[in-house]
Motif scaffolding. Structure first.
Motif, PDB file in Angstrom:
ATOM      1  N   GLN A  25     -67.968 -46.918  17.903  1.00 12.30           N
ATOM      2  CA  GLN A  25     -67.532 -47.856  18.923  1.00 12.30           C
ATOM      3  C   GLN A  25     -67.618 -49.268  18.341  1.00 12.30           C
ATOM      4  N   LEU A  26     -66.567 -50.032  18.549  1.00 11.78           N
ATOM      5  CA  LEU A  26     -66.485 -51.390  18.016  1.00 11.78           C
ATOM      6  C   LEU A  26     -66.248 -52.368  19.161  1.00 11.78           C
ATOM      7  N   VAL A  27     -67.021 -53.434  19.179  1.00 12.53           N
ATOM      8  CA  VAL A  27     -66.878 -54.440  20.215  1.00 12.53           C
ATOM      9  C   VAL A  27     -66.760 -55.809  19.566  1.00 12.53           C
ATOM     10  N   GLU A  28     -65.610 -56.459  19.798  1.00  8.15           N
ATOM     11  CA  GLU A  28     -65.374 -57.796  19.253  1.00  8.15           C
ATOM     12  C   GLU A  28     -65.844 -58.863  20.230  1.00  8.15           C
ATOM     13  N   VAL A  47     -69.583 -57.074  11.527  1.00  6.60           N
ATOM     14  CA  VAL A  47     -68.660 -57.727  10.611  1.00  6.60           C
ATOM     15  C   VAL A  47     -68.188 -59.015  11.273  1.00  6.60           C
ATOM     16  N   TYR A  48     -67.965 -60.029  10.444  1.00  2.41           N
ATOM     17  CA  TYR A  48     -67.592 -61.353  10.944  1.00  2.41           C
ATOM     18  C   TYR A  48     -66.267 -61.793  10.346  1.00  2.41           C
ATOM     19  N   ASP A  66     -72.889 -57.769   7.854  1.00  3.31           N
ATOM     20  CA  ASP A  66     -74.336 -57.620   7.803  1.00  3.31           C
ATOM     21  C   ASP A  66     -74.617 -56.176   8.188  1.00  3.31           C
ATOM     22  N   ASN A  67     -74.851 -55.337   7.194  1.00  7.10           N
ATOM     23  CA  ASN A  67     -75.030 -53.906   7.479  1.00  7.10           C
ATOM     24  C   ASN A  67     -76.298 -53.640   8.293  1.00  7.10           C
ATOM     25  N   ALA A  70     -70.746 -52.666  15.647  1.00  6.64           N
ATOM     26  CA  ALA A  70     -70.461 -51.233  15.682  1.00  6.64           C
ATOM     27  C   ALA A  70     -71.664 -50.448  16.161  1.00  6.64           C
ATOM     28  N   SER A  71     -71.373 -49.299  16.755  1.00  2.00           N
ATOM     29  CA  SER A  71     -72.421 -48.374  17.150  1.00  2.00           C
ATOM     30  C   SER A  71     -71.888 -46.961  17.022  1.00  2.00           C
ATOM     31  N   GLY A  72     -72.791 -46.022  16.915  1.00  2.00           N
ATOM     32  CA  GLY A  72     -72.406 -44.617  16.924  1.00  2.00           C
ATOM     33  C   GLY A  72     -72.536 -43.899  15.602  1.00  2.00           C
TER      34      GLY A  72
END
Length: 124
Positions: free
Chosen positions: A3-6, A79-80, A73-74, A24-26
């Motif tokens: 899941q990605l949230v901007e 991600v930026y 940043d892992n 990100a999550s999941g």
């Protein structure tokens, strides 16, 4: 599933800056190449920038090279996209995407998971 949230979009004057974030999550974030794409009204979705799993490699569209910087940043699964010297032509919905291709991709088919997008509007 990933899941990605901007976040971080908004309205800015030409010449200004914005920083987009995508969390990100999941799944294990560091397993994925990450990319940013954008889509302006009436236009096709286009590649903006991408970054490899370990951040060793980055790739930019010619239209943003020298103005935008992608980073990740892992540890934060984030991600930026730092966007400077913004132009009205940068106005679009910006999407982040995650992919597992061997090579660092610059086309949409290289990415499996997509966020919902964040609006960036640059006024002249």
């Amino acid at each position: 599933q990933v899941q990605l949230v901007e976040s971080g979009g908004g309205l800015v004057q030409a010449g200004g800056s914005l920083r987009l974030s995508c969390t990100a999550s999941g799944r294990t974030f560091s397993n994925y190449n990450m990319g940013w794409f954008r889509q302006a009204p009436g236009k096709e979705r286009e590649f903006v920038a991408s970054i490899s799993r370990s951040a060793i490699s980055t790739y930019y569209a010619d239209s943003v090279k020298g103005r935008f910087t992608i980073s990740r940043d892992n540890a934060k699964s984030t991600v930026y996209l730092q966007m400077n010297s913004l132009k009205p032509d940068d106005t679009a919905v910006y999407y982040c995407a995650a992919g597992t291709t061997y090579r660092l991709g610059n086309v949409a088919r290289d990415y499996t998971y997509w966020g919902q997008g964040t609006q960036v509007t640059v006024s002249s």
